[in-house]
Design a protein around this motif. Sequence first.
Motif, PDB file in Angstrom:
ATOM      1  N   VAL A 149       0.524   5.498   0.326  1.00  0.00           N
ATOM      2  CA  VAL A 149      -0.382   6.594   0.670  1.00  0.00           C
ATOM      3  C   VAL A 149       0.382   7.902   0.611  1.00  0.00           C
ATOM      4  CG1 VAL A 149      -1.920   7.567   2.394  1.00  0.00           C
ATOM      5  CG2 VAL A 149      -1.745   5.079   2.151  1.00  0.00           C
ATOM      6  N   GLU A 150      -0.029   8.768  -0.325  1.00  0.00           N
ATOM      7  CA  GLU A 150       0.622  10.063  -0.480  1.00  0.00           C
ATOM      8  C   GLU A 150      -0.003  11.110   0.425  1.00  0.00           C
ATOM      9  OE1 GLU A 150       0.252   8.295  -4.758  1.00  0.00           O
ATOM     10  OE2 GLU A 150      -1.011   8.499  -2.964  1.00  0.00           O
ATOM     11  N   GLN A 197       0.843  -1.193   0.000  1.00  0.00           N
ATOM     12  CA  GLN A 197       0.000   0.000   0.000  1.00  0.00           C
ATOM     13  C   GLN A 197       0.876   1.239   0.000  1.00  0.00           C
ATOM     14  OE1 GLN A 197      -2.642  -0.574   3.407  1.00  0.00           O
ATOM     15  NE2 GLN A 197      -4.296  -1.063   1.980  1.00  0.00           N
ATOM     16  N   TRP A 244       0.799   1.457  -6.989  1.00  0.00           N
ATOM     17  CA  TRP A 244       0.524   2.881  -7.117  1.00  0.00           C
ATOM     18  C   TRP A 244      -0.295   3.397  -5.947  1.00  0.00           C
ATOM     19  CZ3 TRP A 244       2.443   5.705 -11.195  1.00  0.00           C
ATOM     20  CH2 TRP A 244       3.019   4.966 -12.227  1.00  0.00           C
ATOM     21  N   GLY A 245      -0.034   4.642  -5.569  1.00  0.00           N
ATOM     22  CA  GLY A 245      -0.863   5.301  -4.576  1.00  0.00           C
ATOM     23  C   GLY A 245      -2.061   5.951  -5.243  1.00  0.00           C
ATOM     24  N   GLN A 246      -2.893   6.593  -4.436  1.00  0.00           N
ATOM     25  CA  GLN A 246      -4.109   7.226  -4.931  1.00  0.00           C
ATOM     26  C   GLN A 246      -3.874   8.639  -5.451  1.00  0.00           C
ATOM     27  OE1 GLN A 246      -7.218   5.658  -5.200  1.00  0.00           O
ATOM     28  NE2 GLN A 246      -5.808   3.954  -4.862  1.00  0.00           N
ATOM     29  N   GLY A 247      -2.769   9.233  -5.080  1.00  0.00           N
ATOM     30  CA  GLY A 247      -2.438  10.556  -5.601  1.00  0.00           C
ATOM     31  C   GLY A 247      -2.707  11.672  -4.617  1.00  0.00           C
ATOM     32  N   THR A 248      -1.987  12.773  -4.799  1.00  0.00           N
ATOM     33  CA  THR A 248      -2.204  13.988  -4.024  1.00  0.00           C
ATOM     34  C   THR A 248      -2.086  15.168  -4.979  1.00  0.00           C
ATOM     35  OG1 THR A 248      -1.518  15.227  -2.044  1.00  0.00           O
ATOM     36  CG2 THR A 248       0.241  14.206  -3.332  1.00  0.00           C
ATOM     37  N   CYS A 256       5.218   9.805   0.899  1.00  0.00           N
ATOM     38  CA  CYS A 256       4.525   8.587   0.487  1.00  0.00           C
ATOM     39  C   CYS A 256       4.870   7.497   1.491  1.00  0.00           C
ATOM     40  CB  CYS A 256       4.949   8.183  -0.915  1.00  0.00           C
ATOM     41  SG  CYS A 256       4.263   6.606  -1.465  1.00  0.00           S
ATOM     42  N   TYR A 265       1.557  11.104  -7.993  1.00  0.00           N
ATOM     43  CA  TYR A 265       1.415   9.734  -7.516  1.00  0.00           C
ATOM     44  C   TYR A 265       2.783   9.161  -7.151  1.00  0.00           C
ATOM     45  CZ  TYR A 265      -3.003  10.050 -10.094  1.00  0.00           C
ATOM     46  OH  TYR A 265      -4.226  10.431 -10.572  1.00  0.00           O
TER      47      TYR A 265
END
Length: 120
Positions: free
Chosen positions: A5-6, A3, A110-114, A22, A94
């Motif tokens: 997370v950004e 996982q 991949w993260g979900q993005g910020t 991240c 990301y």
Amino acid sequence: QVQLVESGGGSVQAGGSLRLSCAFSGSTYSMRCLGWFRRAPGKGRERVASIDGYNVTSYDDSVKGRFTISRDNAKNTLYLQMDSLKPEDTAMYYCAANLGSSCVTAFVYWGQGTQVTVSS
């Protein structure tokens, strides 16, 4: 399961700075290739910076000298220090991780993005 997370995105004026983080969890972190990507409205995804399992870094020409990628293996965290920001840096950012230490192959996780927004 890996996982990512950004955090750290936001709105800033041109010339300002932001630091993205991240957090990585779920598997071995220290020797993985990690990277930051971005997608601007109406554009494709582009690789901003990467750091391999031996801490060798690589940057897109558009951010060289302004952005710095780093990793803290003790905290399982990847960073992107962004200085001298420009309006064209506006994008969703990301973080991504590869299966191993090399950054040559495609990123798998991949993260979900910020969101980063830079105003002129």
